[in-house]
Write a protein that holds these residues in place. Sequence first.
Motif, PDB file in Angstrom:
ATOM      1  N   ARG A 187       0.860  -1.183   0.000  1.00  0.00           N
ATOM      2  CA  ARG A 187       0.000   0.000   0.000  1.00  0.00           C
ATOM      3  C   ARG A 187       0.892   1.227   0.000  1.00  0.00           C
ATOM      4  O   ARG A 187       1.852   1.309   0.760  1.00  0.00           O
ATOM      5  CB  ARG A 187      -0.900   0.015   1.234  1.00  0.00           C
ATOM      6  CG  ARG A 187      -1.713   1.291   1.394  1.00  0.00           C
ATOM      7  CD  ARG A 187      -2.482   1.301   2.710  1.00  0.00           C
ATOM      8  NE  ARG A 187      -3.148   2.580   2.938  1.00  0.00           N
ATOM      9  CZ  ARG A 187      -2.567   3.636   3.498  1.00  0.00           C
ATOM     10  NH1 ARG A 187      -1.286   3.573   3.864  1.00  0.00           N
ATOM     11  NH2 ARG A 187      -3.230   4.759   3.674  1.00  0.00           N
ATOM     12  N   TYR A 188       0.573   2.186  -0.847  1.00  0.00           N
ATOM     13  CA  TYR A 188       1.351   3.415  -0.901  1.00  0.00           C
ATOM     14  C   TYR A 188       0.808   4.415   0.125  1.00  0.00           C
ATOM     15  O   TYR A 188      -0.393   4.691   0.152  1.00  0.00           O
ATOM     16  CB  TYR A 188       1.284   4.025  -2.299  1.00  0.00           C
ATOM     17  CG  TYR A 188       2.178   3.349  -3.310  1.00  0.00           C
ATOM     18  CD1 TYR A 188       3.508   3.736  -3.467  1.00  0.00           C
ATOM     19  CD2 TYR A 188       1.699   2.311  -4.117  1.00  0.00           C
ATOM     20  CE1 TYR A 188       4.330   3.126  -4.406  1.00  0.00           C
ATOM     21  CE2 TYR A 188       2.517   1.690  -5.053  1.00  0.00           C
ATOM     22  CZ  TYR A 188       3.826   2.104  -5.182  1.00  0.00           C
ATOM     23  OH  TYR A 188       4.642   1.491  -6.115  1.00  0.00           O
TER      24      TYR A 188
ATOM     25  N   CYS B   9       2.783   7.045  -6.850  1.00  0.00           N
ATOM     26  CA  CYS B   9       2.462   5.621  -6.929  1.00  0.00           C
ATOM     27  C   CYS B   9       2.260   5.126  -8.352  1.00  0.00           C
ATOM     28  O   CYS B   9       2.091   3.922  -8.567  1.00  0.00           O
ATOM     29  CB  CYS B   9       1.208   5.329  -6.102  1.00  0.00           C
ATOM     30  SG  CYS B   9      -0.289   6.167  -6.684  1.00  0.00           S
TER      31      CYS B   9
ATOM     32  N   ALA C 131      -0.582   9.113  -4.297  1.00  0.00           N
ATOM     33  CA  ALA C 131      -1.553   8.253  -3.629  1.00  0.00           C
ATOM     34  C   ALA C 131      -2.428   9.056  -2.668  1.00  0.00           C
ATOM     35  O   ALA C 131      -1.964  10.002  -2.011  1.00  0.00           O
ATOM     36  CB  ALA C 131      -0.826   7.143  -2.867  1.00  0.00           C
TER      37      ALA C 131
ATOM     38  N   ALA D 154      -6.481   3.937  -4.575  1.00  0.00           N
ATOM     39  CA  ALA D 154      -6.362   2.560  -5.035  1.00  0.00           C
ATOM     40  C   ALA D 154      -7.613   1.750  -4.744  1.00  0.00           C
ATOM     41  O   ALA D 154      -8.236   1.881  -3.688  1.00  0.00           O
ATOM     42  CB  ALA D 154      -5.158   1.892  -4.382  1.00  0.00           C
TER      43      ALA D 154
ATOM     44  N   GLN E   3      -3.079  -0.999  -6.933  1.00  0.00           N
ATOM     45  CA  GLN E   3      -2.390  -0.165  -5.948  1.00  0.00           C
ATOM     46  C   GLN E   3      -1.505   0.893  -6.598  1.00  0.00           C
ATOM     47  O   GLN E   3      -1.309   1.967  -6.057  1.00  0.00           O
ATOM     48  CB  GLN E   3      -1.529  -1.045  -5.029  1.00  0.00           C
ATOM     49  CG  GLN E   3      -2.335  -1.943  -4.107  1.00  0.00           C
ATOM     50  CD  GLN E   3      -3.118  -1.155  -3.083  1.00  0.00           C
ATOM     51  OE1 GLN E   3      -2.663  -0.150  -2.552  1.00  0.00           O
ATOM     52  NE2 GLN E   3      -4.337  -1.611  -2.804  1.00  0.00           N
TER      53      GLN E   3
END
Length: 267
Positions: free
Chosen positions: A17-18, A24, A89, A136, A140
């Motif tokens: 997960r960013y 991202c 992100a 996301a 992702q």
Amino acid sequence: MTEAPESAGPDGGAPARYTPGTPCWVSLMVHQMAATEAFYGELFGWEFRPGPQQLGPYVRALLDGREVAGMGQLPPDRHLPVAWTPYLASDDVDLTAETVRLCGGTVGVGPLDAAEAGRLAIGSDPSGAVFGVWQAGAHQGTGVTGVPGTPVWNELVTYEAATVAKFYETLFGYEERRSAAPGLDRVTLCLDGRPVAGVHGLGPSLPRDRGPHWTTYFEVADTDAALTRVAGLGGQVLDPAHDTALGREATVADPEGARFCLVQRQR
């Protein structure tokens, strides 16, 4: 480019997960999709997969089966600059888009859904530099980092660093690390002490024909060899290879004029 981002794992894996505010994904809108795929496929070893369909003619670039970047087809009647766009992100793209507007930026696209992949918006900061925001879903973002052919850094070139950096800090809570070098207007944006992007102020030296803009750096194994490939594939070398504190860098453009940097990082 001022500081290297946190290194990827030994297999080049990206984070699951960013963190909000982390670049991202990068995407490029072009006029000649097939020719552009051929250029980047030969340069970076990318393969391509169609989708999401909600974004129109769009493909995802893959490196060893993992997603690296995206490319979309511009409508024939849209004469827009061809440029790589970084996506930052976000946990809530609608809230981020509203904050962009409240802080003096603009939102030109979205927020809109990209099927189950996620939700996006494209806007510009108060200086006019274009960037994307990605929330996301199933997708992702970049699925592999730290190996040749992957994005390694994004830097904003603008008129004055501090004011624009404050805009992004308001959006994502960055910590600012200012350069101590005399006469150098540069700010590194950090999250949890980790550098994630840069802002470089050029003042009146900023080229008028480009204006403020984000630049994406792609990692290569050998910068000089990559420049030979760029020229042979119909691209241009805009700034020849030179050694920096982080490695050997160069600025190039693809056949449609999209600029990006190549960097062979020190190990």
